[in-house]
Design an enzyme around this catalytic site. Structure first.
Site, mmCIF file in Angstrom:
data_model
loop_
_atom_site.group_PDB
_atom_site.id
_atom_site.type_symbol
_atom_site.label_atom_id
_atom_site.label_comp_id
_atom_site.label_asym_id
_atom_site.label_seq_id
_atom_site.Cartn_x
_atom_site.Cartn_y
_atom_site.Cartn_z
ATOM 1 C CB ILE A 52 -1.010 -0.024 1.176
ATOM 2 C CG1 ILE A 52 -2.139 0.963 0.935
ATOM 3 C CG2 ILE A 52 -0.345 0.215 2.505
ATOM 4 C CD1 ILE A 52 -2.799 0.829 -0.398
ATOM 5 C CE1 TYR A 140 -3.865 -0.197 14.887
ATOM 6 C CE2 TYR A 140 -4.718 -0.249 17.127
ATOM 7 C CZ TYR A 140 -4.870 -0.529 15.783
ATOM 8 O OH TYR A 140 -6.007 -1.157 15.346
ATOM 9 C CB ILE A 170 -12.074 -8.255 15.845
ATOM 10 C CG1 ILE A 170 -12.281 -6.763 15.534
ATOM 11 C CG2 ILE A 170 -13.000 -9.129 15.016
ATOM 12 C CD1 ILE A 170 -13.661 -6.227 15.786
#
Ligand code: NAD
Ligand code: VAH
Length: 318
Positions: A52, A140, A170
């Site tokens: 990316i 982060y 998650i």
């Protein structure tokens, strides 16, 4: 009506691999292009190797496939980010900026996951509001606060249709987490399902917001499908599901497996967890696009154990 073609960036990861599968079920395999920095899990359909940091390659891939929606998941998470802070900042922030530049020109709808790591010690810990103090303690968290602001900026300045959720930790059975502070809540199920004792890297009373993978994917797809005029938040939405401590999770597992035991050896991740909320106020998401979680602690625990016990018993038999 134009059919959507979707690009998932970071498709090999904990969330990306499950999201890609669900998107392919929904839109058809050929309409969902998986991409990651290397070939990995999501290879049962179109796959592009994409770093990316390479904006030109991203542009070329979106043109080649006629991409209309992008889910940008590539990032370095909280725990790993602390060992490579500048790399994490570079990937999490400049990677996002590359994606924002591409969707600014190409007008694709964009999903960007933020996190509860945007909050810090000064944030109200219980029922953390949608709009509140954000002074994160990790690189982060810093990168995701910047990311949320960049998303809002591109929306306000250029009309980019970017949508975002501040995911809690998650938890899912189909993939492994990649370097976060909430990873214990997945690891513990793998030990329990194999009848092994577990050593937890967070202290027993550390309460954190979590979300079962099924709910996380449904939230993501519901937000991406919501009419734009209903969305009042273009930074990122608080979304709540569960909130529990390691001790409560152990008790929930012990209701199925009474012999399961856990010991505690908190490490550097305890300090990170202590700076995050214990629970979230997600009323804005509920109001704007009808968010409602389906899994509580007991339902999630039963589902995790059922899937993982089945998987490990097949492995043992094989
Ligand atoms: P993960 O670490 O499991 O996956 C990230 C993926 O990105 C990996 O497959 C990795 O190979 C890929 N990647 C890394 N560098 C790349 C690059 N330069 N170019 C392209 N791909 C690259 O992460 P995850 O848990 O699936 O999280 C996905 C997103 O959701 C992240 O943005 C994360 O911040 C966010 N999030 C996750 C959680 C969680 O509990 N998993 C919670 C909150 C937010
Ligand atoms: C982490 N699971 O622990 C991720 C997440 C909720 C925090 O961003 O880093």
């Amino acid at each position: 009506m134009q059919q959507d073609t979707i690009l998932v960036i970071g498709a090999n990861g904990q969330i990306g691999s499950v999201l890609t599968r669900q998107l392919r079920d929904h839109y058809g395999v050929e309409r969902v292009i998986a991409s990651d920095i290397q070939v990995g899990a999501a290879t049962d359909g179109p796959f592009e190797v994409l770093d990316i940091m390479n904006q030109e390659r991203l542009e070329a891939i979106t043109r080649k496939h006629g991409v209309t929606q992008i889910y940008h998941l590539a990032a370095i998470l909280s725990a790993r980010g602390e060992s490579v802070p500048k790399v994490a900042w570079e990937l999490n922030t400049n990677g996002l900026l590359n994606v924002l530049e591409v969707v600014r020109a190409g007008k694709q709808r964009l999903f960007f996951p933020s996190t509860i790591a945007v909050f810090g010690h000064q944030t109200p810990r219980e029922n953390t509001p949608q709009d509140t103090v954000m002074q994160p303690t990790t690189v982060y968290g810093i990168s995701k606060v910047a990311g949320e602001s960049w998303c809002q900026y591109y929306h306000q300045k250029y009309g980019v249709d970017v949508r975002s959720i501040r995911y809690p930790g998650i938890i899912g059975h189909a993939s492994m987490p990649g370097g976060g502070t909430t990873d214990y809540a997945v690891d513990i199920f793998h030990y329990a399902a194999q009848n092994k004792p577990y050593t937890c890297f967070l202290a027993p009373e550390t309460r954190l917001p979590m979300l079962y993978m099924d709910d996380a994917i449904r939230a993501t797809l519901e937000l991406m499908a919501a009419p734009a005029e209903q969305l009042s938040v273009r930074t990122s939405y608080n979304v709540a599901g569960l909130s529990f401590t390691p001790a409560e999770l152990v008790q929930a597992i012990q209701r199925h497996k009474p012999d399961f035991t856990t010991s505690y050896a908190p490490d550097f991740r305890q300090e990170i967890a202590a700076s995050w909320p214990a629970s979230l106020d997600d009323s804005q998401a509920r109001q704007d696009w009808g968010w409602e979680p389906a899994y509580d602690l007991d339902r999630m625990t039963a589902d995790m154990l059922q899937h993982l016990e089945a998987r490990y018993s097949v492995q043992l038999a094989g």
